[in-house]
Design a protein around this motif. Structure first.
Motif, PDB file in Angstrom:
ATOM      1  N   MET A  52       0.903  -1.230  -0.045  1.00 43.40           N
ATOM      2  CA  MET A  52      -0.067  -0.011  -0.003  1.00 43.40           C
ATOM      3  C   MET A  52       0.798   1.252  -0.065  1.00 43.40           C
ATOM      4  N   TRP A  53       2.100   1.314   0.682  1.00 47.71           N
ATOM      5  CA  TRP A  53       2.693   2.443   0.780  1.00 47.71           C
ATOM      6  C   TRP A  53       3.443   2.758  -0.737  1.00 47.71           C
ATOM      7  N   ALA A  54       3.728   1.683  -1.567  1.00 47.55           N
ATOM      8  CA  ALA A  54       4.002   1.943  -3.072  1.00 47.55           C
ATOM      9  C   ALA A  54       2.813   2.954  -3.610  1.00 47.55           C
ATOM     10  N   VAL A  55       1.548   2.656  -3.380  1.00 45.42           N
ATOM     11  CA  VAL A  55       0.564   3.384  -3.985  1.00 45.42           C
ATOM     12  C   VAL A  55       0.697   4.909  -3.438  1.00 45.42           C
ATOM     13  N   PHE A  56       0.670   5.087  -2.125  1.00 47.76           N
ATOM     14  CA  PHE A  56       0.736   6.065  -1.549  1.00 47.76           C
ATOM     15  C   PHE A  56       1.793   7.143  -1.996  1.00 47.76           C
ATOM     16  N   PHE A  57       3.157   6.730  -1.641  1.00 46.35           N
ATOM     17  CA  PHE A  57       4.362   7.464  -1.826  1.00 46.35           C
ATOM     18  C   PHE A  57       4.405   7.667  -3.490  1.00 46.35           C
ATOM     19  N   GLY A  58       3.910   6.579  -4.130  1.00 50.07           N
ATOM     20  CA  GLY A  58       4.193   6.767  -5.554  1.00 50.07           C
ATOM     21  C   GLY A  58       3.695   8.239  -6.164  1.00 50.07           C
ATOM     22  N   ARG A  59       2.494   8.533  -5.463  1.00 46.22           N
ATOM     23  CA  ARG A  59       2.146   9.836  -5.866  1.00 46.22           C
ATOM     24  C   ARG A  59       3.298  10.771  -6.011  1.00 46.22           C
ATOM     25  N   PHE A  60       4.261  10.859  -5.215  1.00 47.16           N
ATOM     26  CA  PHE A  60       5.465  11.888  -5.062  1.00 47.16           C
ATOM     27  C   PHE A  60       6.365  11.443  -6.241  1.00 47.16           C
ATOM     28  N   VAL A  61       6.431  10.276  -6.926  1.00 47.36           N
ATOM     29  CA  VAL A  61       7.626  10.140  -7.682  1.00 47.36           C
ATOM     30  C   VAL A  61       6.761   9.844  -9.047  1.00 47.36           C
ATOM     31  N   ALA A  62       7.431  10.584 -10.018  1.00 46.33           N
ATOM     32  CA  ALA A  62       6.870  10.691 -11.559  1.00 46.33           C
ATOM     33  C   ALA A  62       6.622   9.256 -12.047  1.00 46.33           C
ATOM     34  N   LEU A  63       7.592   8.532 -11.860  1.00 44.10           N
ATOM     35  CA  LEU A  63       7.431   7.056 -12.642  1.00 44.10           C
ATOM     36  C   LEU A  63       6.514   6.247 -12.157  1.00 44.10           C
ATOM     37  N   LEU A  64       6.580   6.192 -10.671  1.00 43.52           N
ATOM     38  CA  LEU A  64       5.453   5.514  -9.929  1.00 43.52           C
ATOM     39  C   LEU A  64       4.075   5.972 -10.017  1.00 43.52           C
ATOM     40  N   ARG A  65       4.004   7.328 -10.299  1.00 40.02           N
ATOM     41  CA  ARG A  65       2.785   7.935 -10.225  1.00 40.02           C
ATOM     42  C   ARG A  65       1.709   7.549 -11.631  1.00 40.02           C
ATOM     43  N   ILE A  66       2.735   7.124 -12.712  1.00 41.68           N
ATOM     44  CA  ILE A  66       2.185   6.635 -13.996  1.00 41.68           C
ATOM     45  C   ILE A  66       1.837   5.009 -13.723  1.00 41.68           C
ATOM     46  N   PHE A  67       2.575   4.405 -12.794  1.00 37.45           N
ATOM     47  CA  PHE A  67       2.508   2.982 -12.932  1.00 37.45           C
ATOM     48  C   PHE A  67       1.503   2.545 -11.658  1.00 37.45           C
ATOM     49  N   ALA A  68       1.186   3.373 -10.777  1.00 40.73           N
ATOM     50  CA  ALA A  68       0.598   2.704  -9.589  1.00 40.73           C
ATOM     51  C   ALA A  68      -0.850   2.224 -10.067  1.00 40.73           C
ATOM     52  N   GLY A  69      -1.564   2.956 -10.506  1.00 37.53           N
ATOM     53  CA  GLY A  69      -2.900   2.130 -10.637  1.00 37.53           C
ATOM     54  C   GLY A  69      -3.018   1.043 -11.627  1.00 37.53           C
ATOM     55  N   PRO A  70      -2.452   1.000 -12.686  1.00 32.85           N
ATOM     56  CA  PRO A  70      -2.359  -0.057 -13.692  1.00 32.85           C
ATOM     57  C   PRO A  70      -1.621  -1.271 -12.917  1.00 32.85           C
ATOM     58  N   LEU A  71      -0.379  -0.891 -12.430  1.00 35.00           N
ATOM     59  CA  LEU A  71       0.306  -2.063 -11.916  1.00 35.00           C
ATOM     60  C   LEU A  71      -0.489  -2.846 -10.531  1.00 35.00           C
ATOM     61  N   ALA A  72      -1.078  -1.806  -9.733  1.00 34.96           N
ATOM     62  CA  ALA A  72      -1.678  -2.277  -8.649  1.00 34.96           C
ATOM     63  C   ALA A  72      -2.946  -3.371  -8.965  1.00 34.96           C
TER      64      ALA A  72
END
Length: 207
Positions: free
Chosen positions: A111-131
């Motif tokens: 869950m923290w990857a989704v939360f903190f992914g907001r603050f990282v450009a790459l993870l912000r794009i990945f978070a939803g689809p990858l989850a």
């Protein structure tokens, strides 16, 4: 600055809609400059009374949460073939190396990857689809998504807005002092360097 100049030419309602749509599409998995649009809009709001920072922050937050949720649904339905397709369409962002890095982050942090992914450009794009692809339980994803969207979108809007107000006020009040200080620093540096050069000249000549 070009983005901000362009935003100044459109009405406030269009700015709210643009921010929500761009951030939503970025969260959905499409590489767009959501953070640049948000920062530029918040800075614009600090300089023009037509744009309400509360409405702007709410639009950004809604776009982030809704976009991530749609991305999750698409990822859950599309699975790994979706990541392969995205890799062909956007090789710079969805390369195998980037996907592997994002997967390791999700496996380690959940869950923290989704939360903190907001603050990282790459993870912000990945978070939803990858989850969705990794079958994260939706309730966990939703909690992290909502909290991350509020903190990132709302927090960024608030910080940039208030910094913009303070900076503009400070510049209006002290811009001439800044100019005088810059001139004094420049003159002092020049004098110090000339003095050091004079002292070093005899030693150089002796050598």
């Amino acid at each position: 600055m070009h983005v901000q100049e362009w935003l100044e030419t459109v009405p406030a309602v269009a700015v709210y809609a643009l921010v929500g749509v761009v951030i939503g599409l970025e969260s959905l998995g499409i590489p767009l400059p959501g953070e640049i649009i948000l920062v530029s809009s918040a800075l614009l709001a600090s300089q023009h009374g037509d744009i309400d920072p509360v409405v702007l922050g709410a639009s950004a937050t809604a776009g982030a949460i809704i976009g991530d949720s749609i991305g999750y649904a698409i990822g859950r339905k599309g699975g790994r073939p979706l990541l392969a397709w995205l890799g062909r369409k956007f090789p710079r962002h969805f390369s195998e190396g980037h996907i592997a890095t994002a997967e390791r982050s999700f496996e380690k942090w959940g869950m923290w990857a989704v939360f903190f992914g907001r603050f990282v450009a790459l993870l912000r794009i990945f978070a939803g689809p990858l989850a969705g692809v990794l079958r994260m339980p939706y309730w966990k994803f939703l909690i992290a998504n909502v909290l991350g969207g509020i903190v990132w979108a709302g927090g960024t809007t608030a910080v940039v807005y208030y910094v913009g107000i303070v900076a503009e006020s400070w510049l209006k009040r002290f811009s001439w002092l800044g100019l005088v200080a810059a001139v004094l620093v420049g003159l002092t540096s020049m004098l110090v360097l000339k003095r050091k050069a004079k002292k070093a000249a005899p030693a150089v000549a002796a050598e």
